[in-house]
Design a protein around this motif. Structure first.
Motif, PDB file in Angstrom:
ATOM      1  N   SER A 175       4.942 -12.186   1.334  1.00 47.50           N
ATOM      2  CA  SER A 175       4.963 -12.454   2.773  1.00 47.50           C
ATOM      3  C   SER A 175       3.550 -12.713   3.306  1.00 47.50           C
ATOM      4  O   SER A 175       3.337 -13.612   4.126  1.00 47.50           O
ATOM      5  N   LYS A 176       2.581 -11.935   2.821  1.00 50.86           N
ATOM      6  CA  LYS A 176       1.196 -12.133   3.256  1.00 50.86           C
ATOM      7  C   LYS A 176       0.650 -13.474   2.792  1.00 50.86           C
ATOM      8  O   LYS A 176      -0.088 -14.147   3.512  1.00 50.86           O
ATOM      9  N   TRP A 177       1.028 -13.898   1.578  1.00 52.56           N
ATOM     10  CA  TRP A 177       0.580 -15.205   1.103  1.00 52.56           C
ATOM     11  C   TRP A 177       1.114 -16.315   1.997  1.00 52.56           C
ATOM     12  O   TRP A 177       0.393 -17.236   2.358  1.00 52.56           O
ATOM     13  N   GLU A 178       2.403 -16.217   2.343  1.00 48.89           N
ATOM     14  CA  GLU A 178       3.040 -17.295   3.103  1.00 48.89           C
ATOM     15  C   GLU A 178       2.560 -17.351   4.541  1.00 48.89           C
ATOM     16  O   GLU A 178       2.666 -18.395   5.191  1.00 48.89           O
ATOM     17  N   THR A 179       2.080 -16.247   5.061  1.00 50.82           N
ATOM     18  CA  THR A 179       1.528 -16.259   6.426  1.00 50.82           C
ATOM     19  C   THR A 179       0.013 -16.417   6.422  1.00 50.82           C
ATOM     20  O   THR A 179      -0.623 -16.281   7.454  1.00 50.82           O
ATOM     21  N   ASP A 180      -0.546 -16.683   5.236  1.00 48.56           N
ATOM     22  CA  ASP A 180      -1.995 -16.884   5.075  1.00 48.56           C
ATOM     23  C   ASP A 180      -2.802 -15.650   5.469  1.00 48.56           C
ATOM     24  O   ASP A 180      -3.976 -15.751   5.829  1.00 48.56           O
ATOM     25  N   SER A 181      -2.154 -14.469   5.382  1.00 51.00           N
ATOM     26  CA  SER A 181      -2.892 -13.236   5.641  1.00 51.00           C
ATOM     27  C   SER A 181      -3.748 -12.842   4.442  1.00 51.00           C
ATOM     28  O   SER A 181      -4.716 -12.108   4.583  1.00 51.00           O
ATOM     29  N   GLY A 185       5.877 -10.052 -10.484  1.00 49.49           N
ATOM     30  CA  GLY A 185       5.466  -8.665 -10.658  1.00 49.49           C
ATOM     31  C   GLY A 185       4.642  -8.131  -9.509  1.00 49.49           C
ATOM     32  O   GLY A 185       3.717  -7.328  -9.727  1.00 49.49           O
ATOM     33  N   VAL A 186       4.931  -8.597  -8.291  1.00 53.49           N
ATOM     34  CA  VAL A 186       4.226  -8.106  -7.105  1.00 53.49           C
ATOM     35  C   VAL A 186       5.261  -7.619  -6.108  1.00 53.49           C
ATOM     36  O   VAL A 186       6.462  -7.745  -6.313  1.00 53.49           O
ATOM     37  N   SER A 187       4.803  -7.079  -4.994  1.00 58.91           N
ATOM     38  CA  SER A 187       5.719  -6.617  -3.956  1.00 58.91           C
ATOM     39  C   SER A 187       6.104  -7.779  -3.040  1.00 58.91           C
ATOM     40  O   SER A 187       5.416  -8.792  -2.965  1.00 58.91           O
ATOM     41  N   ARG A 188       7.238  -7.601  -2.366  1.00 60.90           N
ATOM     42  CA  ARG A 188       7.677  -8.635  -1.427  1.00 60.90           C
ATOM     43  C   ARG A 188       6.678  -8.792  -0.277  1.00 60.90           C
ATOM     44  O   ARG A 188       6.480  -9.891   0.254  1.00 60.90           O
ATOM     45  N   GLN A 189       6.027  -7.693   0.094  1.00 66.94           N
ATOM     46  CA  GLN A 189       5.037  -7.777   1.161  1.00 66.94           C
ATOM     47  C   GLN A 189       3.873  -8.678   0.771  1.00 66.94           C
ATOM     48  O   GLN A 189       3.303  -9.376   1.619  1.00 66.94           O
ATOM     49  N   GLU A 233       3.295  -0.499  -8.188  1.00 67.14           N
ATOM     50  CA  GLU A 233       2.120   0.326  -7.961  1.00 67.14           C
ATOM     51  C   GLU A 233       2.540   1.795  -7.898  1.00 67.14           C
ATOM     52  O   GLU A 233       3.538   2.139  -7.255  1.00 67.14           O
ATOM     53  N   PRO A 234       1.802   2.678  -8.564  1.00 67.50           N
ATOM     54  CA  PRO A 234       2.176   4.105  -8.595  1.00 67.50           C
ATOM     55  C   PRO A 234       1.907   4.806  -7.271  1.00 67.50           C
ATOM     56  O   PRO A 234       1.104   5.741  -7.188  1.00 67.50           O
ATOM     57  N   THR A 235       2.541   4.356  -6.217  1.00 68.48           N
ATOM     58  CA  THR A 235       2.412   4.999  -4.923  1.00 68.48           C
ATOM     59  C   THR A 235       3.222   6.301  -4.911  1.00 68.48           C
ATOM     60  O   THR A 235       4.115   6.494  -5.741  1.00 68.48           O
ATOM     61  N   PRO A 236       2.918   7.208  -4.003  1.00 70.37           N
ATOM     62  CA  PRO A 236       3.690   8.459  -3.941  1.00 70.37           C
ATOM     63  C   PRO A 236       5.191   8.222  -3.790  1.00 70.37           C
ATOM     64  O   PRO A 236       5.994   8.951  -4.371  1.00 70.37           O
ATOM     65  N   LYS A 237       5.568   7.190  -3.028  1.00 71.72           N
ATOM     66  CA  LYS A 237       6.988   6.912  -2.841  1.00 71.72           C
ATOM     67  C   LYS A 237       7.646   6.513  -4.153  1.00 71.72           C
ATOM     68  O   LYS A 237       8.721   7.020  -4.502  1.00 71.72           O
ATOM     69  N   MET A 238       7.022   5.577  -4.902  1.00 69.19           N
ATOM     70  CA  MET A 238       7.605   5.108  -6.149  1.00 69.19           C
ATOM     71  C   MET A 238       7.632   6.225  -7.190  1.00 69.19           C
ATOM     72  O   MET A 238       8.599   6.361  -7.939  1.00 69.19           O
ATOM     73  N   VAL A 239       6.574   7.030  -7.238  1.00 69.10           N
ATOM     74  CA  VAL A 239       6.553   8.157  -8.171  1.00 69.10           C
ATOM     75  C   VAL A 239       7.653   9.159  -7.819  1.00 69.10           C
ATOM     76  O   VAL A 239       8.321   9.713  -8.695  1.00 69.10           O
TER      77      VAL A 239
END
Length: 284
Positions: free
Chosen positions: A33-39, A26-30, A205-211
Motif C-alpha cells: 500500500s505504501k509503494w502504491e501511494t508513493d509513501s 514476502g512483505v506485508s500488505r501495508q 517480521e517477528p513482531t510481538p503480535k506475530m510471535v
C-alpha cells in the motif's frame, strides 16, 4: 506516471489484490500500500521481483520504457481457468447438497449428521473452487483430510496420536487400528510439508503480535488433547463414564483432533515464516 501508480496499475491488470502481491513478495500488505501511494519506494531486490511478477523489464517498471501496450494486454488463460473452477465448484456443491437432502429424507436428523461426515469434503471443496484463486489443490486436500479425521475419531477413536503407543501395542489392541493411525500421520506429514513448501516465500517480521499468534497456535497444537480430557472429566461419574450423549462426545473428540492437526500445521508454517523474516533482518 509515478512508480506507485505503475505498480498499482500492473497489479490490477493482472487481477491481484494487495495481499496476493504481498504474499508473493514476502512483505506485508501495508508495504504494498505504501509503494502504491508513493509513501515509500521498494528495495532493489523487490523491484526486480516486481518486474518478474508483472512480466515487464526493470526499465519498463521504473522508467516507463518499452511497449506500453503490454501493460493493457488482457490475459486470456487466467480468465478461462476460473470458469472451469466455477463449473467444478457448482458440481461439487450440487452433489453435497443433494446427498445431504437424501440422507435427511431417509434417516432424519441422524441422517443429516451422518451425511455431513461423508459429504462435507464435497461442500468445502465446492466453496473453495468458487472462492479461492490460489493453492486450490492444497486447501482441497485439507478440506478432505480434516473432516475424515473427525469421522474416524468419532466412529472409532482413532487419531494419528495412536502411533505414540506403537512400542506398547499388542495384537489384542488390533493392529489394523494402529495401521490407520500411521496412515493418518503420514497424510498429516505430507500435507504439512506441502503447506510449508507452498508458503516458502512467506516472511513475517517477528513482531510481538506475530510471535503471540504463533505461541497460541503451538499451545493449541500441544494442549488441545489434554484440555479435551479435562473437559470430559467434568462430566464423568464415579465410575469414570462420561455422562454425555455419544454423538456429542464423538463430535467433540473429532473436532479436537481436527483442531489440533490444523493448529500444528499452521504453527509450523508460521514459525518458518518468522525465521525467514528474522534472517532477512539480520545484517549480512
Amino acid at each position: 506516471m509515478t512508480l506507485g501508480e505503475k505498480i498499482c496499475r500492473l497489479r490490477k491488470a493482472r487481477g491481484l489484490s494487495q495481499g496476493d502481491l504481498a504474499d508473493t513478495l514476502g512483505v506485508s500488505r501495508q508495504s504494498v500500500s505504501k509503494w502504491e501511494t508513493d509513501s515509500s519506494v521498494p528495495d532493489l531486490d523487490k523491484l526486480v521481483a516486481l518486474s518478474r511478477r508483472f512480466g515487464v523489464t526493470l526499465d519498463e517498471l521504473v522508467c516507463g520504457e518499452g511497449d506500453a501496450e503490454k501493460e493493457h494486454e488482457p490475459e486470456p488463460l487466467p480468465a478461462a481457468q476460473p470458469q472451469g473452477r466455477q463449473v467444478l465448484g457448482g458440481v461439487l456443491l450440487a452433489v453435497g447438497l443433494l446427498g445431504l437432502l437424501l440422507f435427511t429424507l431417509l434417516w432424519g436428523l441422524e441422517g443429516l449428521l451422518l451425511g455431513l461426515m461423508f459429504l462435507l469434503p464435497f461442500l468445502l471443496c465446492g466453496v473453495l473452487c468458487l472462492k479461492v484463486r490460489r493453492r486450490l489443490g492444497l486447501w482441497c486436500a485439507w478440506a478432505v483430510y480434516l473432516p475424515q479425521q473427525v469421522y474416524w475419531t468419532m466412529a472409532t477413536g482413532i487419531t494419528w496420536r495412536l502411533v505414540l503407543t506403537t512400542p506398547h501395542f499388542t495384537r489384542e489392541m488390533n493392529y489394523f487400528r494402529l495401521f490407520i493411525g500411521w496412515v493418518m500421520l503420514a497424510a498429516l506429514v505430507a500435507l504439512t510439508v506441502a503447506t510449508a513448501r507452498s508458503f516458502s516465500g512467506l516472511r513475517k517480521e517477528p513482531t510481538p503480535k506475530m510471535v503471540g499468534v504463533t505461541a497460541v497456535l503451538w499451545a493449541a497444537a500441544l494442549l488441545i488433547w489434554r484440555l479435551r480430557a479435562l473437559f470430559f472429566g467434568l462430566f464423568a461419574d464415579e465410575t469414570g463414564l462420561i455422562q454425555l450423549p455419544g454423538l456429542v462426545t464423538g463430535l467433540l473428540q473429532g473436532a479436537c483432533a481436527a483442531g489440533q492437526t490444523a493448529a500444528l500445521a499452521a504453527a509450523i508454517t508460521l514459525t518458518l515464516a518468522l525465521l525467514r523474516g528474522r534472517q532477512k533482518q539480520t545484517p549480512g
